[in-house]
Structures are given as C-alpha cells and as structure tokens.
Design an enzyme around this catalytic site. Structure first.
Site, short mmCIF file in Angstrom:
data_model
loop_
_atom_site.label_atom_id
_atom_site.label_comp_id
_atom_site.label_asym_id
_atom_site.label_seq_id
_atom_site.Cartn_x
_atom_site.Cartn_y
_atom_site.Cartn_z
N GLY A 94 0.82 3.05 2.46
CA GLY A 94 1.35 4.38 2.22
C GLY A 94 0.42 5.13 1.30
O GLY A 94 -0.68 4.67 0.99
N ASP A 128 -6.12 9.99 6.31
CA ASP A 128 -5.90 9.42 7.64
C ASP A 128 -4.68 10.07 8.32
O ASP A 128 -4.82 11.10 8.95
CB ASP A 128 -5.90 7.88 7.65
CG ASP A 128 -4.88 7.22 6.74
OD1 ASP A 128 -4.04 7.91 6.15
OD2 ASP A 128 -4.91 5.98 6.63
N SER A 162 -6.20 6.93 2.21
CA SER A 162 -5.72 6.21 3.39
C SER A 162 -4.40 5.51 3.06
O SER A 162 -4.13 5.23 1.90
CB SER A 162 -6.76 5.18 3.84
OG SER A 162 -6.20 4.32 4.82
N HIS A 163 -3.60 5.24 4.07
CA HIS A 163 -2.40 4.44 3.86
C HIS A 163 -2.77 3.03 3.37
O HIS A 163 -2.00 2.37 2.70
CB HIS A 163 -1.59 4.31 5.16
CG HIS A 163 -0.75 5.51 5.45
ND1 HIS A 163 -1.29 6.75 5.68
CD2 HIS A 163 0.60 5.65 5.54
CE1 HIS A 163 -0.31 7.62 5.91
NE2 HIS A 163 0.85 6.98 5.82
N SER A 164 -3.95 2.60 3.77
CA SER A 164 -4.40 1.26 3.40
C SER A 164 -5.48 1.33 2.32
O SER A 164 -6.53 1.93 2.54
CB SER A 164 -4.98 0.56 4.64
OG SER A 164 -5.85 -0.48 4.25
#
Lengths: 133, 104
Positions: free
Chosen positions: A50, A74, A15-17
């Site tokens: 990112g 994602d 995920s970006h997070s």
C-alpha cells in the site's frame, strides 16, 4: 535514500511495494548517477502493500529541490495518496511538485535522466510521460 | 531566411554528419541510451541520430526516443548535428559510441 545534489529536479518513487520502490531507486542511481535528489517510499503504515501520505510527504521532503519534485507512482492509491500529499504541502511548494502520468520504473529512470541534464520540472514530466505518447 | 541563418556568426551553417558502429554487446539499450542522451544534453546543438544516412532522424536528447530506435550491436549509428557547439557535440557522441559507452 537521499542525495541532495545541486538544483536539479528531485525524483520521488511511490509504489505499493517498498521492494519495487527501492529497486526502481537502485536503477535510477545505477543508470543515471548521483546528480539527482532521489527518494522512495512504499507500503502502508503496517508494513503491508500500500502507500501512505506521511511516507510520501517525507519522501518529497527528502528529495526536495528548489527546481521542484517529480513524483512517479504505480497504481490507484499511490496516485491519490500522492495527490493528497501534494495538497498538504506548504503553498509555496505545492506548485513545484508534479505527479507524472508514466510507468513507475521507466518513468523514474527517464525523469532522472532528464533532470540530470538540468532540465526544468515541466521538461522532466514531459519526458517521463513520453512513454505513454 | 535561410541566408540569415547561414551567416550568423559562430553558427554551424549546415548540419554536420558522421557515423560510428555500435560495438557494445547490448546495442543501444537502456544504459547506453541514457549515457548518450546525458552527453547530448550537455550541448546546445541539435543532435539527431539514425540507423541510415537518410534517416528517419531521432532526437538524441530524448532517452525514450533513443531507446525506441533499438539499435543492435554492429549497427551503424548516423549522427546529424547543428548548432554553435556542433563540432564538439559530434566529437563527444562519436567518442562515446567508439568506447562502447564504457561497457567494452
């Protein structure tokens, strides 16, 4: 985060997070159990939102299983960076890693559920992708 | 063809059916659905569930499909099972429902 139990298909969450990736991994562990190799990665190399190829490669390594690895992603960069990571794998491993077209949280839980029953990589991917069917 | 199937040794000739009431608070939501599919996957028998005795039937080995049934607390879950280990499979899924998926 790692548990390399048995020959079940491994699950990688990208995920970006990092919080989302870690949280999704927590859900997999709590809802599905420990029978599935699992790893997560999130955030760019500076710690911002990112994804980064090195982190994804490391996660694939951590969750590696002879049965292969299903990657849940994602948005945008998570997918392209995951595909790039797969291309950078040694040739004998490349064909055993798939990026699933599925929502990251739900897909991870369902893919892990399928894997925990000993299903092969294609079935794990198909099951995760049922969300968009 | 039907006769050949029915006479195969060890095979359940006709599907077994049974039902149980969902007792756990949340009904057949994510966690119980996963427990049910994990249990079902442990058997080779074809295992299906429905909210009514005449279907529509849902593959109990598919977590996504089982969650889509959205069976609430108090609903009667009907099972239809066919296969060599069908009897054991039916007993296992019924036990899971009776026990409220370990949540009660």
């Amino acid at each position: 985060m790692n548990s390399s139990s048995s020959g079940n298909v491994g699950i990688v969450i990208v995920s970006h997070s990092p919080k989302i990736a870690e949280g999704a991994a927590d859900m997999v562990r709590q809802m599905v159990g420990n029978a599935v190799p699992l790893a997560w990665t999130g955030g760019d190399i500076d710690g911002g939102l990112g994804t980064n190829v090195a982190g994804i490669l490391e996660a694939i390594e951590t969750a590696w299983s002879p049965a292969g690895v299903a990657v849940l992603v994602d948005l945008g960069g998570a997918e392209t960076n995951s595909e790039m990571a797969v291309e950078m794998l040694p040739e004998d491993r490349r064909a055993r890693v798939v990026v699933c077209n599925a929502p990251v949280v739900e897909g991870a839980v369902i893919a892990a559920t399928e894997s925990s029953g000993g299903s092969p990589l294609a079935a794990v991917k198909r099951s995760a992708e049922e969300f968009y069917a | 063809m039907h006769d050949a199937h029915a006479s195969r040794p060890g095979e359940t000739p006709v599907p077994l059916t049974a039902s149980a009431v969902l007792v756990n608070k949340v009904g057949l939501h994510a966690r119980p659905s996963i427990k049910l599919t994990q249990c079902a996957k442990g058997f080779t028998a074809k295992i299906e569930l429905a909210l009514a005795a005449d279907g529509p039937w849902t593959d109990a080995k598919s977590p996504v499909k089982v969650m889509r049934v959205k069976a609430p607390q108090g609903a009667t879950l009907h099972f239809r099972v066919a296969g060599p280990d069908g009897k054991a499979a039916l007993a296992a899924v019924l036990a899971l429902v009776h026990d409220g998926f370990g949540e009660v």
